[in-house]
Design a protein around this motif. Structure first.
Motif, PDB file in Angstrom:
ATOM      1  N   PRO A  52     -51.105  -9.181  64.324  1.00 31.05           N
ATOM      2  CA  PRO A  52     -51.444  -7.870  64.896  1.00 31.05           C
ATOM      3  C   PRO A  52     -52.905  -7.837  65.348  1.00 31.05           C
ATOM      4  N   THR A  53     -53.188  -7.003  66.325  1.00 30.95           N
ATOM      5  CA  THR A  53     -54.552  -6.916  66.861  1.00 30.95           C
ATOM      6  C   THR A  53     -55.151  -5.527  66.699  1.00 30.95           C
ATOM      7  N   VAL A  54     -54.393  -4.605  66.085  1.00 30.39           N
ATOM      8  CA  VAL A  54     -54.857  -3.229  65.898  1.00 30.39           C
ATOM      9  C   VAL A  54     -54.858  -2.902  64.414  1.00 30.39           C
ATOM     10  N   LEU A  55     -55.904  -2.228  63.969  1.00 31.65           N
ATOM     11  CA  LEU A  55     -56.036  -1.772  62.579  1.00 31.65           C
ATOM     12  C   LEU A  55     -56.030  -0.256  62.564  1.00 31.65           C
ATOM     13  N   LEU A  56     -55.065   0.342  61.874  1.00 27.43           N
ATOM     14  CA  LEU A  56     -55.036   1.787  61.670  1.00 27.43           C
ATOM     15  C   LEU A  56     -55.629   2.089  60.302  1.00 27.43           C
ATOM     16  N   VAL A  57     -56.685   2.882  60.274  1.00 28.47           N
ATOM     17  CA  VAL A  57     -57.363   3.222  59.025  1.00 28.47           C
ATOM     18  C   VAL A  57     -57.090   4.680  58.690  1.00 28.47           C
ATOM     19  N   GLY A  58     -56.383   4.907  57.578  1.00 29.47           N
ATOM     20  CA  GLY A  58     -56.090   6.250  57.124  1.00 29.47           C
ATOM     21  C   GLY A  58     -57.125   6.763  56.141  1.00 29.47           C
ATOM     22  N   GLU A  59     -56.711   7.666  55.258  1.00 33.53           N
ATOM     23  CA  GLU A  59     -57.646   8.325  54.351  1.00 33.53           C
ATOM     24  C   GLU A  59     -57.734   7.620  53.005  1.00 33.53           C
ATOM     25  N   ALA A  60     -56.681   7.732  52.190  1.00 35.71           N
ATOM     26  CA  ALA A  60     -56.680   7.150  50.844  1.00 35.71           C
ATOM     27  C   ALA A  60     -55.250   7.113  50.321  1.00 35.71           C
ATOM     28  N   PRO A  61     -54.950   6.203  49.397  1.00 39.50           N
ATOM     29  CA  PRO A  61     -53.606   6.158  48.805  1.00 39.50           C
ATOM     30  C   PRO A  61     -53.278   7.433  48.035  1.00 39.50           C
ATOM     31  N   GLY A  62     -52.005   7.820  48.078  1.00 36.82           N
ATOM     32  CA  GLY A  62     -51.541   8.933  47.284  1.00 36.82           C
ATOM     33  C   GLY A  62     -50.862   8.454  46.007  1.00 36.82           C
ATOM     34  N   TYR A  63     -50.719   9.356  45.047  1.00 36.53           N
ATOM     35  CA  TYR A  63     -50.142   8.951  43.757  1.00 36.53           C
ATOM     36  C   TYR A  63     -48.656   8.647  43.862  1.00 36.53           C
ATOM     37  N   ARG A  64     -48.016   9.052  44.951  1.00 43.17           N
ATOM     38  CA  ARG A  64     -46.594   8.753  45.150  1.00 43.17           C
ATOM     39  C   ARG A  64     -46.380   7.577  46.097  1.00 43.17           C
ATOM     40  N   GLY A  65     -47.471   6.976  46.558  1.00 39.83           N
ATOM     41  CA  GLY A  65     -47.355   5.921  47.552  1.00 39.83           C
ATOM     42  C   GLY A  65     -48.017   4.623  47.122  1.00 39.83           C
ATOM     43  N   MET A  66     -49.108   4.281  47.787  1.00 39.92           N
ATOM     44  CA  MET A  66     -49.774   3.004  47.529  1.00 39.92           C
ATOM     45  C   MET A  66     -50.269   2.880  46.091  1.00 39.92           C
ATOM     46  N   ARG A  67     -50.549   4.002  45.443  1.00 41.60           N
ATOM     47  CA  ARG A  67     -50.933   3.944  44.029  1.00 41.60           C
ATOM     48  C   ARG A  67     -49.862   3.254  43.204  1.00 41.60           C
ATOM     49  N   ILE A  68     -48.605   3.434  43.576  1.00 44.98           N
ATOM     50  CA  ILE A  68     -47.500   2.797  42.866  1.00 44.98           C
ATOM     51  C   ILE A  68     -47.225   1.398  43.416  1.00 44.98           C
ATOM     52  N   THR A  69     -47.155   1.283  44.737  1.00 41.09           N
ATOM     53  CA  THR A  69     -46.638   0.063  45.353  1.00 41.09           C
ATOM     54  C   THR A  69     -47.689  -1.014  45.589  1.00 41.09           C
ATOM     55  N   GLY A  70     -48.933  -0.611  45.837  1.00 34.18           N
ATOM     56  CA  GLY A  70     -49.977  -1.566  46.189  1.00 34.18           C
ATOM     57  C   GLY A  70     -50.039  -1.890  47.665  1.00 34.18           C
ATOM     58  N   VAL A  71     -49.140  -1.311  48.468  1.00 39.12           N
ATOM     59  CA  VAL A  71     -49.088  -1.588  49.902  1.00 39.12           C
ATOM     60  C   VAL A  71     -49.375  -0.299  50.670  1.00 39.12           C
ATOM     61  N   PRO A  72     -50.264  -0.343  51.655  1.00 42.88           N
ATOM     62  CA  PRO A  72     -50.644   0.868  52.388  1.00 42.88           C
ATOM     63  C   PRO A  72     -49.451   1.569  53.042  1.00 42.88           C
ATOM     64  N   PHE A  73     -49.475   2.880  52.986  1.00 48.30           N
ATOM     65  CA  PHE A  73     -48.469   3.707  53.649  1.00 48.30           C
ATOM     66  C   PHE A  73     -47.045   3.276  53.307  1.00 48.30           C
ATOM     67  N   THR A  74     -46.810   3.025  52.027  1.00 46.72           N
ATOM     68  CA  THR A  74     -45.442   2.786  51.566  1.00 46.72           C
ATOM     69  C   THR A  74     -45.151   3.680  50.379  1.00 46.72           C
ATOM     70  N   ASN A  75     -43.871   3.891  50.123  1.00 52.80           N
ATOM     71  CA  ASN A  75     -43.420   4.498  48.878  1.00 52.80           C
ATOM     72  C   ASN A  75     -42.404   3.539  48.272  1.00 52.80           C
ATOM     73  N   THR A  76     -41.841   3.910  47.146  1.00 55.47           N
ATOM     74  CA  THR A  76     -40.956   2.967  46.453  1.00 55.47           C
ATOM     75  C   THR A  76     -39.713   2.645  47.274  1.00 55.47           C
ATOM     76  N   ALA A  77     -39.179   3.637  47.981  1.00 54.18           N
ATOM     77  CA  ALA A  77     -37.971   3.395  48.780  1.00 54.18           C
ATOM     78  C   ALA A  77     -38.250   2.421  49.913  1.00 54.18           C
ATOM     79  N   ILE A  78     -39.346   2.635  50.622  1.00 57.16           N
ATOM     80  CA  ILE A  78     -39.700   1.747  51.734  1.00 57.16           C
ATOM     81  C   ILE A  78     -39.995   0.343  51.220  1.00 57.16           C
ATOM     82  N   LEU A  79     -40.709   0.254  50.104  1.00 60.12           N
ATOM     83  CA  LEU A  79     -41.052  -1.064  49.569  1.00 60.12           C
ATOM     84  C   LEU A  79     -39.789  -1.852  49.232  1.00 60.12           C
ATOM     85  N   GLN A  80     -38.815  -1.209  48.628  1.00 59.25           N
ATOM     86  CA  GLN A  80     -37.605  -1.893  48.198  1.00 59.25           C
ATOM     87  C   GLN A  80     -36.651  -2.171  49.361  1.00 59.25           C
TER      88      GLN A  80
END
Length: 216
Positions: A52-80
């Motif tokens: 990829p040649t583009v970087l999208l920079v968001g704000e911060a991980p949420g407790y229901r998302g990357m805080r759990i999964t370790g991957v930006p802009f994911t939740n448990t359903a998307i990760l699995q």
């Protein structure tokens, strides 16, 4: 050639201390974070294969998302389940969900992000201006906006990814990211953050950047 490797990047994440009312979901102090570090490594290596040649920079991980999964802009359903359109993420690719945190509803922003990227057939690197989980005092199952100082302290992380992936264009997703990037001396395009009813404006902003050739 990049001056940082994926392993070195994750090592620095894991050894950088979190400030007050923040959680470093990669820190070595919590054994469960090994799964998050591995998930992040898989994600970054999968992206490296796709160049990829583009970087999208968001704000911060949420407790229901990357805080759990370790991957930006994911939740448990998307990760699995993964993002089949891109052949990315998913249990079949080795991603795991740590089970030491309470079960919470899925992070909706992640769903909006990936639905939009699939619709546009556009795969950038995703990250956050402040990649730790900021929460309200005494309530780790909450989110708060990171301070300018926190975002500034962690600007090294998105700058390292910019180098690692030979990024040509950085795009700020929301005002927090935009202010942080501008303070680093860069002039970058900004799109609406997809949270809190921003999906249509977020999608329209990315579509316009793609149509104008600003990102590709």
């Amino acid at each position: 050639m990049p001056t940082v490797t994926i392993d070195a990047f994750i090592e620095r994440l894991a050894t950088s201390p979190a400030g007050p009312n923040s959680v470093n979901q990669f820190a070595f102090s919590n054994p469960n974070n090994a799964i998050r570090r591995r998930n992040l490594g898989l994600y970054l290596h999968q992206l490296a294969e796709r160049r990829p040649t583009v970087l999208l920079v968001g704000e911060a991980p949420g407790y229901r998302g990357m805080r759990i999964t370790g991957v930006p802009f994911t939740n448990t359903a998307i990760l699995q389940q993964g993002i089949g359109h891109f052949g990315l993420l998913g249990a079949a690719n080795g991603y795991e969900v740590p089970n030491e945190l309470p079960l919470v509803a899925a992070e909706p922003t992640a769903t909006v992000m990936w639905r939009t990227l699939v619709e546009l057939d556009f795969l950038p690197v995703l990250w956050s201006a402040y990649p730790l989980h900021p929460h309200r005092a005494g309530n780790p199952l909450s989110n708060r906006t990171p301070s300018p100082a926190e975002a500034a302290e962690w600007s090294w992380s998105w700058l390292a990814l910019q180098d690692l992936f030979s990024i040509r264009t950085v795009v700020a997703v929301g005002n927090v990211a935009h202010r942080s990037i501008v303070r680093s001396g860069l002039t970058v395009p900004r799109v609406r953050h997809p949270a809190h009813g921003g999906r249509e404006k977020f999608a329209r902003g990315l579509h316009e950047l793609l149509a104008e050739g600003i990102i590709a």
